[in-house]
Structures are given as structure tokens and as C-alpha cells.
Enzyme design. Sequence first.
Site, mmCIF file in Angstrom:
data_model
loop_
_atom_site.group_PDB
_atom_site.id
_atom_site.type_symbol
_atom_site.label_atom_id
_atom_site.label_comp_id
_atom_site.label_asym_id
_atom_site.label_seq_id
_atom_site.Cartn_x
_atom_site.Cartn_y
_atom_site.Cartn_z
ATOM 1 N N LYS A 1 1.033 -1.153 -0.078
ATOM 2 C CA LYS A 1 -0.073 -0.205 0.073
ATOM 3 C C LYS A 1 0.996 1.529 -0.003
ATOM 4 O O LYS A 1 0.882 2.890 -0.921
ATOM 5 C CB LYS A 1 -1.177 -0.143 1.509
ATOM 6 C CG LYS A 1 -2.136 -1.345 1.209
ATOM 7 C CD LYS A 1 -2.271 -0.762 2.522
ATOM 8 C CE LYS A 1 -2.237 -1.329 3.818
ATOM 9 N NZ LYS A 1 -1.530 -2.050 4.431
ATOM 10 N N ARG B 1 -9.695 0.885 8.574
ATOM 11 C CA ARG B 1 -9.440 -0.995 8.412
ATOM 12 C C ARG B 1 -10.509 -1.645 9.634
ATOM 13 O O ARG B 1 -10.673 -2.513 9.943
ATOM 14 C CB ARG B 1 -8.033 -0.320 9.558
ATOM 15 C CG ARG B 1 -6.656 -1.204 8.752
ATOM 16 C CD ARG B 1 -5.862 -0.191 9.983
ATOM 17 N NE ARG B 1 -4.861 -0.988 10.498
ATOM 18 C CZ ARG B 1 -3.718 -0.791 9.417
ATOM 19 N NH1 ARG B 1 -3.773 0.114 8.583
ATOM 20 N NH2 ARG B 1 -2.091 -1.515 9.696
ATOM 21 N N ARG C 1 12.101 -5.123 5.415
ATOM 22 C CA ARG C 1 11.384 -3.512 4.590
ATOM 23 C C ARG C 1 12.940 -2.555 5.262
ATOM 24 O O ARG C 1 12.398 -2.489 6.627
ATOM 25 C CB ARG C 1 9.715 -3.103 4.629
ATOM 26 C CG ARG C 1 9.642 -1.850 4.838
ATOM 27 C CD ARG C 1 8.316 -1.687 5.309
ATOM 28 N NE ARG C 1 7.884 -2.048 6.083
ATOM 29 C CZ ARG C 1 6.863 -2.242 6.118
ATOM 30 N NH1 ARG C 1 5.745 -1.752 5.693
ATOM 31 N NH2 ARG C 1 5.788 -3.175 7.409
ATOM 32 N N ARG D 1 10.979 -0.989 10.755
ATOM 33 C CA ARG D 1 9.803 -0.025 12.192
ATOM 34 C C ARG D 1 9.787 -1.012 13.239
ATOM 35 O O ARG D 1 10.357 -2.067 12.777
ATOM 36 C CB ARG D 1 8.657 -0.359 11.235
ATOM 37 C CG ARG D 1 7.866 0.652 10.278
ATOM 38 C CD ARG D 1 6.652 0.832 9.877
ATOM 39 N NE ARG D 1 5.805 0.120 10.390
ATOM 40 C CZ ARG D 1 4.911 -0.493 9.494
ATOM 41 N NH1 ARG D 1 4.439 -0.004 8.002
ATOM 42 N NH2 ARG D 1 4.344 -1.214 10.628
ATOM 43 N N ARG E 1 -0.663 -8.631 13.566
ATOM 44 C CA ARG E 1 -0.813 -8.175 12.410
ATOM 45 C C ARG E 1 -1.631 -8.171 11.344
ATOM 46 O O ARG E 1 -3.011 -7.347 11.263
ATOM 47 C CB ARG E 1 -0.240 -6.963 11.595
ATOM 48 C CG ARG E 1 0.422 -5.666 13.296
ATOM 49 C CD ARG E 1 1.929 -5.474 12.892
ATOM 50 N NE ARG E 1 1.959 -4.962 11.295
ATOM 51 C CZ ARG E 1 3.353 -4.826 10.705
ATOM 52 N NH1 ARG E 1 4.018 -5.098 11.021
ATOM 53 N NH2 ARG E 1 3.134 -3.815 9.210
HETATM 54 P P1 AP5 Z 1 4.365 -1.406 1.466
HETATM 55 O O1 AP5 Z 1 4.543 -0.896 0.670
HETATM 56 O O2 AP5 Z 1 5.283 -1.359 3.083
HETATM 57 O O3 AP5 Z 1 3.163 -2.541 2.522
HETATM 58 P P2 AP5 Z 1 2.428 -2.078 3.190
HETATM 59 O O4 AP5 Z 1 1.161 -2.292 2.462
HETATM 60 O O5 AP5 Z 1 2.269 -0.515 3.526
HETATM 61 O O6 AP5 Z 1 1.960 -2.548 5.134
HETATM 62 P P3 AP5 Z 1 2.112 -1.837 5.867
HETATM 63 O O7 AP5 Z 1 3.224 -3.199 7.005
HETATM 64 O O8 AP5 Z 1 2.221 -0.963 6.195
HETATM 65 O O9 AP5 Z 1 1.152 -2.098 6.205
HETATM 66 P P4 AP5 Z 1 -0.072 -2.023 7.348
HETATM 67 O O10 AP5 Z 1 -1.038 -1.942 7.591
HETATM 68 O O11 AP5 Z 1 0.538 -3.448 8.835
HETATM 69 O O12 AP5 Z 1 0.424 -1.008 8.341
HETATM 70 P P5 AP5 Z 1 0.396 0.457 9.419
HETATM 71 O O13 AP5 Z 1 1.789 1.677 8.589
HETATM 72 O O14 AP5 Z 1 -0.821 1.159 7.949
HETATM 73 O O15 AP5 Z 1 5.722 -2.662 0.964
HETATM 74 C C1 AP5 Z 1 6.318 -3.429 2.136
HETATM 75 C C2 AP5 Z 1 7.923 -4.332 1.410
HETATM 76 O O16 AP5 Z 1 7.550 -5.276 0.931
HETATM 77 C C3 AP5 Z 1 8.926 -3.034 1.191
HETATM 78 O O17 AP5 Z 1 9.922 -3.184 2.077
HETATM 79 C C4 AP5 Z 1 8.618 -3.027 0.419
HETATM 80 O O18 AP5 Z 1 9.871 -2.344 -0.694
HETATM 81 C C5 AP5 Z 1 8.073 -4.472 -0.539
HETATM 82 N N1 AP5 Z 1 7.177 -4.942 -1.727
HETATM 83 C C6 AP5 Z 1 6.489 -3.489 -1.561
HETATM 84 N N2 AP5 Z 1 5.681 -3.505 -2.379
HETATM 85 C C7 AP5 Z 1 5.935 -5.798 -3.761
HETATM 86 C C8 AP5 Z 1 6.082 -6.353 -4.636
HETATM 87 N N3 AP5 Z 1 4.704 -6.111 -5.323
HETATM 88 N N4 AP5 Z 1 6.821 -7.435 -4.882
HETATM 89 C C9 AP5 Z 1 7.970 -7.836 -3.576
HETATM 90 N N5 AP5 Z 1 8.130 -6.297 -3.006
HETATM 91 C C10 AP5 Z 1 7.088 -5.583 -2.585
HETATM 92 O O19 AP5 Z 1 -0.286 0.247 10.524
HETATM 93 C C11 AP5 Z 1 0.723 0.491 11.675
HETATM 94 C C12 AP5 Z 1 -0.010 -0.003 12.831
HETATM 95 O O20 AP5 Z 1 -0.538 1.207 13.327
HETATM 96 C C13 AP5 Z 1 -1.621 -0.544 12.581
HETATM 97 O O21 AP5 Z 1 -0.686 -2.640 13.341
HETATM 98 C C14 AP5 Z 1 -2.045 -0.618 13.921
HETATM 99 O O22 AP5 Z 1 -1.414 -0.572 14.930
HETATM 100 C C15 AP5 Z 1 -2.395 1.029 13.863
HETATM 101 N N6 AP5 Z 1 -3.123 1.791 12.560
HETATM 102 C C16 AP5 Z 1 -2.763 2.015 11.152
HETATM 103 N N7 AP5 Z 1 -3.806 2.828 10.522
HETATM 104 C C17 AP5 Z 1 -4.878 2.380 11.552
HETATM 105 C C18 AP5 Z 1 -6.337 2.576 11.686
HETATM 106 N N8 AP5 Z 1 -6.769 2.856 10.713
HETATM 107 N N9 AP5 Z 1 -6.978 2.515 12.343
HETATM 108 C C19 AP5 Z 1 -6.653 1.193 13.843
HETATM 109 N N10 AP5 Z 1 -5.333 1.300 13.710
HETATM 110 C C20 AP5 Z 1 -4.102 1.793 12.862
HETATM 111 MG MG MG Z 2 2.439 0.879 4.752
#
Ligand code: AP5
Ligand code: MG
Length: 219
Positions: free
Chosen positions: A13, A88, A127, A161, A172
Site C-alpha cells: 500500500k 481498517r 523492509r 519499523r 497484524r
Molecule cells: P509496503 O509498501 O511497505 O507495504 P504496506 O502495505 O504499506 O504494509 P504496512 O506494513 O505498512 O501495512 P500495515 O497495514 O501493517 O501498517 P500501517 O503503517 O498501516 O511494502 C512492504 C515491503 O514489501 C517493502 O519493503 C516493499 O519494498 C516491498 N514490496 C512492496 N510491493 C512489492 C511487490 N509487488 N513485490 C515485492 N516486494 C514488494 O499500520 C501500522 C499500525 O498502525 C497498525 O498495526 C495499527 O496498530 C496502527 N494503525 C494504522 N492505521 C490504523 C487504522 N486505520 N485503525 C487502527 N489502527 C491503525
Molecule cells: Mg504502509
Amino acid sequence: MKLILLGPPGAGKGTQAKRIERDYGLVQLSTGDMLRAAVAAGTEVGRQAGEVMAAGRLVPDEIVVSIIGERIVLPDCAKGFILDGFPRTVAQAESLDRLLAEKERRIDRVIEIAVDVAALVERISGRFSCTRCGAAYHDRFNRPQVEGVCDVCGGAEFTRRQDDNADTVAARLKAYREETAPLLPYYAARGVLRSVDGMADIDEVTRQLRSAIDGSGDN
Ligand code: AP5
Ligand code: MG
Ligand code: ZN
């Protein structure tokens, strides 16, 4: 264009949102990035969110809804935005619908980045990102062109992270399955859901996303 990118942790994402932001002039709104900034700054929100995030659970709906509610009314969102990591839960999606309806607006597209869960642990554990501009990299799949130098901003410092460890990733993924996956039928019923193959390479995912966005016929 008001767009939601939906997918489990590690689906790509953030990686794709940054590319769409650049190509379409939309603003990336990542609740994860905003919460991490609040934790780093030691604000009241950060204090409430820090422990929950470290455990891989979801932060309470009212906290993230209020962060997003304050953010989408700022002038830079007028042309549109990409929501990355929000909503979410179904309750968050309903709150978002209400916030937009007050301005006679609505979500144009929800794009699911579909991936095999088995691939996610490797993606997440490899990552890292640029400390200065947030550009995302991966030890195996996506290294900077010049070792140690960010492709986007030339920065030379990178961060990993705290929640990118095996235990937290499992929590997660569970939160995604139980609380976020129900958003797929929620948006499918509204006719705005599309899906792209998140197992393809990063450029191919971007191509599929562009065609899902360009085919929307709505700005
Ligand atoms: P990346 O692009 O970083 O993936 P992502 O989908 O952004 O994954 P996240 O880990 O950021 O998602 P998340 O939903 O757990 O975390 P968030 O910060 O939202 O890609 C991942 C890796 O793969 C990278 O190294 C990239 O280079 C590689 N890659 C990408 N595409 C690829 C491909 N096609 N092929 C190969 N490699 C690839 O949330 C964190 C925490 O915050 C949550 O756990 C929760 O506690 C809180 N939180 C955030 N939002 C909310 C909400 N709305 N409600 C409640 N809690 C929330
Ligand atoms: Mg992300
Ligand atoms: Zn950078």
C-alpha cells in the site's frame, strides 16, 4: 479522485501510494505514518497508540477517525487523496462515509492489493525506508540504485519499523483477517471495489493500479 488502497500488512500500500501521489498529484494519507509521527513526537495520541501498535493490534476507531477527519479538510486534499491503511474496520468506513457526505462527496475507488499471506512475512521483515522522505525499500526486492543513497531524495539514513518482527506481524495479519477483510464486501456492495495482483512485481502492480484508477471515469 478519492481513493482507498486496501490490503494486508506488507501488501505494498505505502509503496504504491507514493507512486500514485507523484503521478496523479493526489496526497497520500497513511494513518500508520501519522500515528508513528505522533509516537515519535510524544503527543497524547502517540502515548495512547504506541503500545497498541507495538503489539500489532488496531488503535481505537475514534482516534484514527478524528486524525483523518482533521486531515481531509486541509487545502492540499482538495484535489483528492489516497487513503493508505484507513479505513481498517467497518465502523471506520461508516465514519468516513459520514465525513464525506457532509461535504457531498464520496469515495470514488477502493482498490484491493491482493497477496498471498505466505509472502508477507518476508516482505515485511526485509523492509526499510528513507528517514528523510519515507521512500520504501526492501533488502531483496527493492534496493536503492546506489547502495546507501535514497533514489528519491538522496538521503543517506534509513530506518526499520519497530513492529516489523515475526510476533507482531502475526498479530497484524490476524487483525487484518478479522477486522479489515470485512471491508471487501462492504465496498463491493457499493460498486467501487477493484482488485490488482499484488504478487506481481512493483512496476506491474503500478500499471494495474493506474488502469483501475483511469477506468473510473470520475474525478
Ligand atoms: P509496503 O509498501 O511497505 O507495504 P504496506 O502495505 O504499506 O504494509 P504496512 O506494513 O505498512 O501495512 P500495515 O497495514 O501493517 O501498517 P500501517 O503503517 O498501516 O511494502 C512492504 C515491503 O514489501 C517493502 O519493503 C516493499 O519494498 C516491498 N514490496 C512492496 N510491493 C512489492 C511487490 N509487488 N513485490 C515485492 N516486494 C514488494 O499500520 C501500522 C499500525 O498502525 C497498525 O498495526 C495499527 O496498530 C496502527 N494503525 C494504522 N492505521 C490504523 C487504522 N486505520 N485503525 C487502527 N489502527 C491503525
Ligand atoms: Mg504502509
Ligand atoms: Zn528519501
